[in-house]
Enzyme design. Structure first.
Site, PDB file in Angstrom:
ATOM      1  N   GLY A 146       5.598  13.579  -4.474  1.00 33.62           N
ATOM      2  CA  GLY A 146       5.595  12.370  -4.289  1.00 33.62           C
ATOM      3  C   GLY A 146       4.864  11.562  -5.710  1.00 33.62           C
ATOM      4  O   GLY A 146       4.011  11.009  -6.040  1.00 33.62           O
ATOM      5  N   GLU A 147       5.458  12.557  -6.645  1.00 35.16           N
ATOM      6  CA  GLU A 147       4.593  12.325  -8.180  1.00 35.16           C
ATOM      7  C   GLU A 147       5.183  10.521  -8.271  1.00 35.16           C
ATOM      8  O   GLU A 147       4.359  10.186  -9.125  1.00 35.16           O
ATOM      9  CB  GLU A 147       5.346  12.981  -9.160  1.00 35.16           C
ATOM     10  N   ARG A 148       6.483   9.927  -8.162  1.00 35.02           N
ATOM     11  CA  ARG A 148       6.952   8.613  -9.079  1.00 35.02           C
ATOM     12  C   ARG A 148       5.197   7.740  -8.086  1.00 35.02           C
ATOM     13  O   ARG A 148       5.224   6.565  -8.661  1.00 35.02           O
ATOM     14  CB  ARG A 148       7.420   7.934  -8.214  1.00 35.02           C
ATOM     15  N   ARG A 149       5.633   7.943  -6.733  1.00 33.42           N
ATOM     16  CA  ARG A 149       3.966   7.283  -6.274  1.00 33.42           C
ATOM     17  C   ARG A 149       2.542   7.677  -6.999  1.00 33.42           C
ATOM     18  O   ARG A 149       1.950   6.804  -6.890  1.00 33.42           O
ATOM     19  CB  ARG A 149       3.762   7.542  -4.789  1.00 33.42           C
ATOM     20  N   GLY A 198       0.986  -1.550   0.144  1.00 30.59           N
ATOM     21  CA  GLY A 198       0.281   0.078  -0.020  1.00 30.59           C
ATOM     22  C   GLY A 198       1.070   1.480  -0.371  1.00 30.59           C
ATOM     23  O   GLY A 198       1.993   1.129  -0.281  1.00 30.59           O
TER      24      GLY A 198
END
Length: 233
Positions: free
Chosen positions: A76-79, A57
């Site tokens: 948090g762009e990669r998330r 998660g």
């Protein structure tokens, strides 16, 4: 070494989110990547995160700011991209009320904290702060915890084009300051001119006998990481 160990801008993230510690769920359709962000290379390579987030998660909420009816990613762009690949409809996020300029500095801090940026990308970020935000070398050095000399050093590396840096990465050559400067000199036909001092070698001895085994192992990991990043032999 010209770079300080403390990254002062990290305080920005906690300063602008401490009053909003409890994240909320937001529809991914209402969140958008920031078109101007420090990370340039590898931001779409999220397969490692896809596997991790599918199994565990989202361990840390992303950070966003609101502009009219849209939310823009600060950190948090990669998330966010991994969540889209997983087919999620919503994602946990914390909203900051910081302005656009502060948000850029926060994004730079977040990426540096995670060691996601190579020296060329940091140089590009410094270039953006100086040209677009009209910050002086002194202001940038205070913001990032770098010496002014190191700021100017990274700014010069930013003259390299992205294609050249990508070729270095593909070839397996470390994108250290030393290697990037060497490529820059070659492309600009500057012969032996160099920004980083290499004429003399300095040997430093550290006494780690007073540290615990765990502390010594931590020191060696950090030191080896710095050697790799800055091309120290």
């Amino acid at each position: 070494m010209s770079k300080k160990t403390e990254f002062q801008a990290l305080d920005l993230i906690s300063a602008y989110t401490e009053k909003k510690k409890h994240p909320s769920s937001f529809e991914l359709a209402h969140i958008f990547p920031n078109p101007v962000q420090p990370r340039i290379i590898g931001k779409e390579d999220v397969e490692d995160l896809v596997q991790s987030m599918d199994r565990l998660g989202l361990l840390e909420p992303i950070l966003i700011r609101k502009d009219k009816n849209k939310y823009w990613i600060v950190a948090g762009e990669r998330r966010y991209r991994a969540a889209i690949k997983l087919g999620w409809k919503e994602i946990q996020a914390t909203v900051t009320d910081a302005d656009e300029e502060i948000c850029y500095e926060m994004a730079l801090a977040e990426n540096e904290k995670r060691k996601n940026l190579n020296p060329w990308e940091v140089g590009k970020a410094i270039q953006y702060l100086r040209k677009e935000k009209k910050k002086t070398a002194e202001e940038v050095s205070k913001l990032l915890g770098y010496t002014e000399r190191y700021v100017k050093q990274l700014s010069s590396i930013a003259r390299l084009d992205q294609k050249t840096v990508m070729e270095m990465i593909i070839s397996g050559k470390p994108t250290s300051v030393k290697n990037l400067e060497s490529v820059l000199r070659s492309k600009e036909n500057r012969g032996g001119e160099i920004i980083s001092p290499t004429s003399s070698k300095l040997k430093i001895t550290a006494d780690l006998s007073g540290l615990t085994v765990k502390a010594r192992e931590s020191f060696h990991r950090e030191f080896n990481s710095l050697k790799k990043k800055y091309g120290i032999i």
